[in-house]
Design a protein around this motif. Structure first.
Motif, PDB file in Angstrom:
ATOM      1  N   THR A 154       0.851  -1.185   0.000  1.00 42.89           N
ATOM      2  CA  THR A 154       0.000   0.000   0.000  1.00 42.89           C
ATOM      3  C   THR A 154       0.884   1.232   0.000  1.00 42.89           C
ATOM      4  O   THR A 154       1.786   1.356   0.828  1.00 42.89           O
ATOM      5  CB  THR A 154      -0.910   0.035   1.244  1.00 42.89           C
ATOM      6  N   HIS A 155       0.639   2.138  -0.929  1.00 44.89           N
ATOM      7  CA  HIS A 155       1.448   3.347  -1.010  1.00 44.89           C
ATOM      8  C   HIS A 155       1.174   4.249   0.190  1.00 44.89           C
ATOM      9  O   HIS A 155       0.048   4.339   0.683  1.00 44.89           O
ATOM     10  CB  HIS A 155       1.160   4.094  -2.311  1.00 44.89           C
ATOM     11  N   PHE A 156       2.215   4.922   0.621  1.00 44.64           N
ATOM     12  CA  PHE A 156       2.110   5.788   1.789  1.00 44.64           C
ATOM     13  C   PHE A 156       1.066   6.880   1.591  1.00 44.64           C
ATOM     14  O   PHE A 156       0.239   7.123   2.464  1.00 44.64           O
ATOM     15  CB  PHE A 156       3.479   6.413   2.089  1.00 44.64           C
ATOM     16  N   PHE A 157       1.081   7.530   0.429  1.00 46.78           N
ATOM     17  CA  PHE A 157       0.145   8.626   0.188  1.00 46.78           C
ATOM     18  C   PHE A 157      -1.297   8.124   0.191  1.00 46.78           C
ATOM     19  O   PHE A 157      -2.195   8.789   0.715  1.00 46.78           O
ATOM     20  CB  PHE A 157       0.454   9.304  -1.150  1.00 46.78           C
ATOM     21  N   THR A 158      -1.523   6.929  -0.382  1.00 44.78           N
ATOM     22  CA  THR A 158      -2.867   6.349  -0.386  1.00 44.78           C
ATOM     23  C   THR A 158      -3.353   6.090   1.035  1.00 44.78           C
ATOM     24  O   THR A 158      -4.491   6.418   1.401  1.00 44.78           O
ATOM     25  CB  THR A 158      -2.867   5.032  -1.182  1.00 44.78           C
ATOM     26  N   ALA A 159      -2.482   5.507   1.874  1.00 43.34           N
ATOM     27  CA  ALA A 159      -2.849   5.237   3.265  1.00 43.34           C
ATOM     28  C   ALA A 159      -3.035   6.539   4.038  1.00 43.34           C
ATOM     29  O   ALA A 159      -3.916   6.635   4.899  1.00 43.34           O
ATOM     30  CB  ALA A 159      -1.770   4.381   3.921  1.00 43.34           C
ATOM     31  N   PHE A 160      -2.229   7.542   3.735  1.00 44.91           N
ATOM     32  CA  PHE A 160      -2.320   8.829   4.432  1.00 44.91           C
ATOM     33  C   PHE A 160      -3.674   9.482   4.181  1.00 44.91           C
ATOM     34  O   PHE A 160      -4.341   9.943   5.110  1.00 44.91           O
ATOM     35  CB  PHE A 160      -1.187   9.743   3.974  1.00 44.91           C
ATOM     36  N   VAL A 161      -4.091   9.522   2.919  1.00 45.88           N
ATOM     37  CA  VAL A 161      -5.357  10.159   2.564  1.00 45.88           C
ATOM     38  C   VAL A 161      -6.541   9.336   3.056  1.00 45.88           C
ATOM     39  O   VAL A 161      -7.515   9.883   3.607  1.00 45.88           O
ATOM     40  CB  VAL A 161      -5.442  10.375   1.039  1.00 45.88           C
ATOM     41  N   ALA A 162      -6.473   8.022   2.900  1.00 45.64           N
ATOM     42  CA  ALA A 162      -7.597   7.164   3.273  1.00 45.64           C
ATOM     43  C   ALA A 162      -7.868   7.185   4.782  1.00 45.64           C
ATOM     44  O   ALA A 162      -9.012   7.036   5.212  1.00 45.64           O
ATOM     45  CB  ALA A 162      -7.334   5.731   2.815  1.00 45.64           C
ATOM     46  N   ASN A 163      -6.820   7.364   5.581  1.00 49.14           N
ATOM     47  CA  ASN A 163      -6.973   7.316   7.037  1.00 49.14           C
ATOM     48  C   ASN A 163      -6.882   8.687   7.691  1.00 49.14           C
ATOM     49  O   ASN A 163      -6.753   8.771   8.916  1.00 49.14           O
ATOM     50  CB  ASN A 163      -5.885   6.414   7.635  1.00 49.14           C
ATOM     51  N   LEU A 164      -6.973   9.755   6.896  1.00 49.33           N
ATOM     52  CA  LEU A 164      -6.719  11.092   7.427  1.00 49.33           C
ATOM     53  C   LEU A 164      -7.680  11.453   8.556  1.00 49.33           C
ATOM     54  O   LEU A 164      -7.264  11.962   9.600  1.00 49.33           O
ATOM     55  CB  LEU A 164      -6.793  12.128   6.305  1.00 49.33           C
ATOM     56  N   GLY A 165      -8.983  11.220   8.358  1.00 50.50           N
ATOM     57  CA  GLY A 165      -9.950  11.581   9.389  1.00 50.50           C
ATOM     58  C   GLY A 165      -9.734  10.814  10.677  1.00 50.50           C
ATOM     59  O   GLY A 165      -9.689  11.392  11.773  1.00 50.50           O
ATOM     60  N   LYS A 166      -9.586   9.491  10.566  1.00 52.29           N
ATOM     61  CA  LYS A 166      -9.384   8.659  11.746  1.00 52.29           C
ATOM     62  C   LYS A 166      -8.044   8.975  12.413  1.00 52.29           C
ATOM     63  O   LYS A 166      -7.942   9.001  13.652  1.00 52.29           O
ATOM     64  CB  LYS A 166      -9.461   7.187  11.336  1.00 52.29           C
ATOM     65  N   ALA A 167      -7.029   9.231  11.597  1.00 61.21           N
ATOM     66  CA  ALA A 167      -5.709   9.555  12.135  1.00 61.21           C
ATOM     67  C   ALA A 167      -5.723  10.880  12.884  1.00 61.21           C
ATOM     68  O   ALA A 167      -5.054  11.038  13.908  1.00 61.21           O
ATOM     69  CB  ALA A 167      -4.683   9.595  11.008  1.00 61.21           C
ATOM     70  N   PHE A 168      -6.498  11.840  12.381  1.00 66.50           N
ATOM     71  CA  PHE A 168      -6.555  13.149  13.027  1.00 66.50           C
ATOM     72  C   PHE A 168      -7.218  13.054  14.400  1.00 66.50           C
ATOM     73  O   PHE A 168      -6.765  13.678  15.366  1.00 66.50           O
ATOM     74  CB  PHE A 168      -7.307  14.138  12.139  1.00 66.50           C
ATOM     75  N   VAL A 169      -8.287  12.269  14.492  1.00 64.45           N
ATOM     76  CA  VAL A 169      -8.939  12.056  15.788  1.00 64.45           C
ATOM     77  C   VAL A 169      -7.974  11.377  16.756  1.00 64.45           C
ATOM     78  O   VAL A 169      -7.861  11.759  17.937  1.00 64.45           O
ATOM     79  CB  VAL A 169     -10.211  11.209  15.612  1.00 64.45           C
ATOM     80  N   TYR A 170      -7.264  10.387  16.274  1.00 62.51           N
ATOM     81  CA  TYR A 170      -6.264   9.692  17.096  1.00 62.51           C
ATOM     82  C   TYR A 170      -5.185  10.659  17.568  1.00 62.51           C
ATOM     83  O   TYR A 170      -4.807  10.656  18.761  1.00 62.51           O
ATOM     84  CB  TYR A 170      -5.660   8.556  16.272  1.00 62.51           C
ATOM     85  N   ALA A 171      -4.689  11.493  16.665  1.00 63.98           N
ATOM     86  CA  ALA A 171      -3.611  12.427  17.003  1.00 63.98           C
ATOM     87  C   ALA A 171      -4.068  13.475  18.009  1.00 63.98           C
ATOM     88  O   ALA A 171      -3.306  13.866  18.896  1.00 63.98           O
ATOM     89  CB  ALA A 171      -3.083  13.102  15.740  1.00 63.98           C
ATOM     90  N   LEU A 172      -5.322  13.944  17.891  1.00 66.56           N
ATOM     91  CA  LEU A 172      -5.831  14.967  18.801  1.00 66.56           C
ATOM     92  C   LEU A 172      -5.874  14.480  20.248  1.00 66.56           C
ATOM     93  O   LEU A 172      -5.784  15.281  21.184  1.00 66.56           O
ATOM     94  CB  LEU A 172      -7.225  15.416  18.369  1.00 66.56           C
ATOM     95  N   VAL A 173      -6.029  13.187  20.440  1.00 61.82           N
ATOM     96  CA  VAL A 173      -6.053  12.629  21.792  1.00 61.82           C
ATOM     97  C   VAL A 173      -4.665  12.137  22.207  1.00 61.82           C
ATOM     98  O   VAL A 173      -4.198  12.414  23.317  1.00 61.82           O
ATOM     99  CB  VAL A 173      -7.071  11.476  21.879  1.00 61.82           C
ATOM    100  N   TYR A 174      -3.998  11.448  21.315  1.00 64.96           N
ATOM    101  CA  TYR A 174      -2.713  10.822  21.634  1.00 64.96           C
ATOM    102  C   TYR A 174      -1.633  11.857  21.960  1.00 64.96           C
ATOM    103  O   TYR A 174      -0.898  11.718  22.945  1.00 64.96           O
ATOM    104  CB  TYR A 174      -2.268   9.943  20.469  1.00 64.96           C
ATOM    105  N   VAL A 175      -1.532  12.913  21.157  1.00 63.83           N
ATOM    106  CA  VAL A 175      -0.458  13.893  21.333  1.00 63.83           C
ATOM    107  C   VAL A 175      -0.552  14.624  22.674  1.00 63.83           C
ATOM    108  O   VAL A 175       0.449  14.721  23.393  1.00 63.83           O
ATOM    109  CB  VAL A 175      -0.428  14.890  20.149  1.00 63.83           C
ATOM    110  N   PRO A 176      -1.717  15.158  23.079  1.00 59.21           N
ATOM    111  CA  PRO A 176      -1.785  15.795  24.401  1.00 59.21           C
ATOM    112  C   PRO A 176      -1.476  14.827  25.548  1.00 59.21           C
ATOM    113  O   PRO A 176      -0.831  15.211  26.528  1.00 59.21           O
ATOM    114  CB  PRO A 176      -3.231  16.307  24.480  1.00 59.21           C
ATOM    115  N   VAL A 177      -1.951  13.582  25.438  1.00 64.84           N
ATOM    116  CA  VAL A 177      -1.675  12.598  26.488  1.00 64.84           C
ATOM    117  C   VAL A 177      -0.176  12.361  26.613  1.00 64.84           C
ATOM    118  O   VAL A 177       0.395  12.368  27.717  1.00 64.84           O
ATOM    119  CB  VAL A 177      -2.412  11.277  26.198  1.00 64.84           C
TER     120      VAL A 177
END
Length: 332
Positions: free
Chosen positions: A138-161
């Motif tokens: 799986t190409h990195f850019f494809t995975a980046f775009v496909a998971n952007l919404g879920k990744a952003f929610v994860y990052a918003l919680v994970y990074v402050p913790v």
């Protein structure tokens, strides 16, 4: 062994290290430019001020008088340093509000930088999961775009913790250094950092694999731990301790032997190592088979066995030939 499989996966997917390196470099340059734009004008304003010029001249005169053994000039230089230093402190105090806002802005930029980097790690984890589950590319850019919404929610919680956890670690280390002598402080300080980082990975390490492998929402990833995982948490923690020590030693040796040049590669490789470790743990805990290489599949035959957890062996299989032979024998 589990750690051996992690190293194999790292080598097999080493191109992701270069992707992480390039991504972190771009994000780091942008974040650095923003921080410089906020705080550099204030620093230059203080540096080019008349009180700072007087302080610099006083320090220069102090060393000149010291080496010339001129006691009269040395005393005058000391008085000049104290007077100029007070003026510099007054100047800094007059800019307290502006400097505070600039520092807060830099902290926010740092958090945004960490969020952006977490989006990258989420995409890399998704591509690694595809390789482990089906050996697909799986190409990195494809995975980046496909998971952007879920990744952003994860990052918003994970990074402050993680940020709060790291600040707490720094605070404890500073408190420890102030309580004991320097040599004991360094020993116990490094040990504390390793233990705290391993603890952080132990309690957050399954979030990313759970969201990418089984498509769990973030809330379910938080509540993921079942009885089997709780029983094995001490073993997971111990392995993360070994992993953190390995990363520290590797980066220190690379920095010393190459005058810091190799850190460009070893730092992103460290992130990739922990991503691989998280996914290997998740697949092992869930009792799932996964591809290590094209013709090697790992499994955990002792899944659910408390005494033999993680004591699994590699199952070597030619994926295409073995599957065909198995199906043929079953039909016969």
């Amino acid at each position: 062994m589990l750690f051996r499989n992690v190293i194999r996966l790292l080598v097999e997917n080493f191109k992701n290290v270069y992707k992480i390196m390039l991504y972190r470099l771009i994000v780091g340059v942008i974040a650095g430019a923003l921080c410089c734009a906020m705080i550099l004008p204030e620093i230059l304003d203080i540096w080019n001020s008349q009180p700072m010029d007087g302080l610099i001249d006083g320090v220069q005169n102090f060393f000149i008088s010291f080496f010339d053994a001129d006691h009269t000039s040395l005393s005058a230089a000391k008085d000049s340093i104290f007077a100029s230093g007070k003026e510099v402190l007054k100047l800094i105090g007059s800019k307290a509000t502006t400097i505070t806002l600039a520092v807060v802005g830099c902290v926010l930029v740092y958090l945004l930088k960490r969020i952006a980097e977490t989006l990258c790690y989420f995409a890399v984890g998704s591509t690694l999961n595809d390789r482990m589950a089906t050996y697909s590319e799986t190409h990195f850019f494809t995975a980046f775009v496909a998971n952007l919404g879920k990744a952003f929610v994860y990052a918003l919680v994970y990074v402050p913790v993680v940020f709060v956890f790291d600040v707490l670690t720094i605070g404890l280390v500073m408190l420890l250094l102030s309580a004991v002598n320097i040599f004991a402080g360094l020993f116990f300080g490094i040990t504390l950092i390793v233990l705290m980082q391993a603890l952080k990975f132990t309690f957050t390490g399954l979030w990313l694999p759970a969201m990418t492998t089984d498509n769990k929402p973030l809330r379910e990833a938080f509540r993921y731990a079942n009885k089997t995982e709780k029983r094995q948490r001490s073993k997971v923690y111990a392995t993360y301790i070994a992993g953190v020590y390995t990363v520290i030693v590797g980066n220190v040796l690379a920095a010393i032997s190459t005058f810091g040049s190799a850190l460009i590669l070893t730092v992103p490789m460290s992130y990739m190592l922990f991503i691989c470790l998280q996914y290997v743990y998740y697949y092992t805990i869930k009792g799932k088979k996964y591809f290590i290489t094209y013709d090697k599949i790992a499994s955990n035959p002792d899944y659910g066995d408390r005494e033999h957890f993680f004591d699994y062996i590699d199952e070597t299989a030619n994926v295409s030939a073995v599957s065909e032979n198995t199906e043929g024998n079953a039909e016969k």
